[in-house]
Design an enzyme around this catalytic site. Structure first.
Site, PDB file in Angstrom:
ATOM      1  N   LYS A 133      35.493  48.388  49.405  1.00 17.87           N
ATOM      2  CA  LYS A 133      35.791  48.272  47.717  1.00 17.87           C
ATOM      3  C   LYS A 133      35.579  49.777  47.428  1.00 17.87           C
ATOM      4  O   LYS A 133      34.604  50.574  47.802  1.00 17.87           O
ATOM      5  CB  LYS A 133      34.702  47.536  47.057  1.00 17.87           C
ATOM      6  CG  LYS A 133      35.106  47.183  45.689  1.00 17.87           C
ATOM      7  CD  LYS A 133      33.997  46.348  44.830  1.00 17.87           C
ATOM      8  CE  LYS A 133      34.336  45.953  43.608  1.00 17.87           C
ATOM      9  NZ  LYS A 133      33.192  45.152  43.149  1.00 17.87           N
ATOM     10  N   SER A 137      35.707  41.184  40.478  1.00 18.31           N
ATOM     11  CA  SER A 137      36.181  42.382  40.677  1.00 18.31           C
ATOM     12  C   SER A 137      36.374  42.962  41.948  1.00 18.31           C
ATOM     13  O   SER A 137      37.402  43.959  42.065  1.00 18.31           O
ATOM     14  CB  SER A 137      35.467  43.668  40.124  1.00 18.31           C
ATOM     15  OG  SER A 137      34.168  43.797  40.627  1.00 18.31           O
ATOM     16  N   SER A 167      31.411  38.916  41.555  1.00 20.77           N
ATOM     17  CA  SER A 167      32.541  39.619  41.849  1.00 20.77           C
ATOM     18  C   SER A 167      32.837  39.747  43.407  1.00 20.77           C
ATOM     19  O   SER A 167      34.011  40.185  43.943  1.00 20.77           O
ATOM     20  CB  SER A 167      32.423  41.061  41.611  1.00 20.77           C
ATOM     21  OG  SER A 167      33.052  41.270  40.188  1.00 20.77           O
TER      22      SER A 167
END
Ligand code: GLN
Length: 488
Positions: free
Chosen positions: A80, A155, A179
């Site tokens: 990420k 996210s 997330s």
């Protein structure tokens, strides 16, 4: 090449010499070239750097007898884009960091490197990990591999979509309020949020420091346990990481769940739950019973306050954490006639609207006169929520819930209505407020269109081994984890 293979199976093929990492990574890079433009799951891929790591893994396998025992030797992993990897972009999908390059490795990245992994790409996210759909990204939305009109969740939507679409064999995400688990649920993969303190946050761009944890997104439970084994453990660079030896999380996989007590929080099965989700989760409950688990109803009475509590605490912490992005120390700068004008122009231009909304809200709840009414009150409710979980865990080993009340929604469906978006986090955020561990794993599909449904299991703090054991038992008795989206 079959991109629906697990990380563990690929690693085994690499260590027994059936496959070279260079060939494997080349296949994945080629797939990224064909599939990623439509998905936008990975926002930066460094082909040469990836291949250099793959060749180094091949060389180690050929010359170093210890290399075979490295748990991630030669397999491609995506990160990420809020986790620092030296020399690679670290944008957090924000305009303010659009040209920022990480000057050091996060502890998890160092551990992945030590385990032999090939760090292949940067995955899209909601700006600074604030969001539930990956629509709040300065790099454009990521699409769900099962249906391009739908969001992948957020996210960590880029990480989940990349794993689901077979662009990498595993990924790291971060989970502040769901997330990792929520996008795993929407994309049909496994996502694990470790207990607070289990994994070092050093090198993770802080959103809400008392809630953030890094964890794996993976094709199946064994892969998630394998990645957790690598990244877990105490780190003196993160004072909130616990000084405790991490057990072998894969060691108990394969043990049965006979006699395991599983609690269904009654507040999680009421209105608002979509019928297809409800029925998939009920079928999963029956499956656990048929495997010998004992299922009982429990109560988490403060559940209805969890969303409000979370959004006060996370915005308060975010407003402090994001103060460092001032145009002086990091990232882009818009000049002004004095420092105050420079700050406000830089922050005004660099942050997206959701990030600004949260900084404003967080500053407000911390301001004198409102601190007691909002922030302090939220901390007290956080304690009540924690006590609910402690009470429930006196009766049961694990909690079972849907991960999200619905399958993935459409791109644009909730982006104009932040409150609707916040409410989708209802089942995942308590776990972060409490600090315990949780996992989402596939348990079915909604039909029109075909979209994955996820099941959430939550365990006591530092009981990931038990959580993974139960998740594995369920997973291996079903075939949901073997489904693969039909991409070109
Ligand atoms: N969706 C939640 C939020 O918007 C959770 C985000 C996260 O876990 N990083 O804050």
């Amino acid at each position: 090449m079959d991109f629906n293979q697990t990380l563990c199976s690929l690693r085994d093929q690499l260590t027994c010499g059936d496959l070279s990492s260079e060939a494997l990574v080349t296949h994945y890079l080629d797939r990224v070239d064909t599939v990623n433009p439509a998905l936008n799951a990975l926002i930066h891929v460094d082909r040469e750097h990836s291949l250099a790591q793959a060749r180094a893994a091949d060389q180690a396998l050929a010359s170093d007898p210890d290399a075979k025992s490295k748990p991630l030797i030669g397999v491609p992993i995506a990160l990420k884009d809020n986790i620092a990897h030296t020399g690679q972009p670290l944008t957090c999908a924000s305009g303010i960091l659009s040209s920022f390059v990480a000057p050091y490795d996060a502890t998890v990245v160092k551990k992945l490197k030590d385990a032999g992994a090939v760090l292949m790409g940067r995955a899209n996210l909601d700006e600074f990990a604030m969001g539930s759909s990956t629509e709040n990204s300065s790099r454009g939305v990521t699409h769900n591999p099962w249906h391009a009109d739908h969001i992948p969740g957020g996210s960590s939507g880029g990480s989940a979509a990349a794993v689901s679409a077979g662009l990498c064999s595993g990924a790291l995400g971060s989970d502040t309020g769901g997330s990792i688990r929520q996008p795993a649920s929407f994309c049909g993969c496994v996502g694990l949020k470790p207990s607070y303190g289990r994994v070092s946050r050093y090198g993770l761009t802080a959103f809400a420091s008392s809630l953030d944890q890094i964890g794996p997104l993976a094709r199946d439970v064994r892969d998630a346990a394998t990645i957790l084994n690598v990244i877990a453990g105490h780190d003196e660079r993160d004072s909130t990481s616990v000084p405790q030896e991490a057990p072998d999380f894969a060691a108990h996989l394969g043990q049965d769940v006979k006699g395991l007590r599983i609690g269904l929080p009654k507040e999680y099965f009421v209105g608002g739950l979509e019928p297809e989700v409800k029925s998939a989760v009920e079928t999963a409950v029956a499956q656990f019973e048929s495997l010998g688990a004992e299922v009982v109803e429990v109560s988490l009475p403060h559940t209805e306050y969890a969303v409000a509590t979370y959004y006060i605490i996370c915005t308060a912490e975010a407003s402090a954490n994001l103060a460092r992005f001032d145009g002086i120390r990091y990232g882009s700068r818009v000049d002004g006639k004095d420092p105050v004008e420079l700050y406000s122009k830089t922050r005004g231009a660099g942050f997206g609207s959701e990030v600004k909304r949260r900084i404003i809200l967080g500053t407000y709840v911390l301001s004198s006169g409102y601190y007691d009414a909002y922030y302090l009150r939220a901390q007290k409710v956080r304690t009540l929520i924690r006590q609910d979980f402690e009470k429930a865990f006196e009766k049961v080993d694990l909690l079972l819930t849907p991960t999200v009340p619905s399958p993935a929604f459409k791109v644009g469906e909730k982006s104009m209505d932040p409150l609707q978006m916040y409410l989708t986090d209802i089942f995942t955020i308590s776990c972060n407020l409490v600090g315990n561990c949780g996992i989402s794993l596939p348990c079915g599909f909604a039909q029109t269109p075909k979209l994955p449904i996820g099941l959430q299991l939550m365990g006591k703090s530092f009981e990931e081994a038990k959580l993974l054991q139960a998740a594995y038992a369920y997973e291996q008795s079903t075939d949901w984890h073997q489904a693969f989206p039909a991409l070109s």
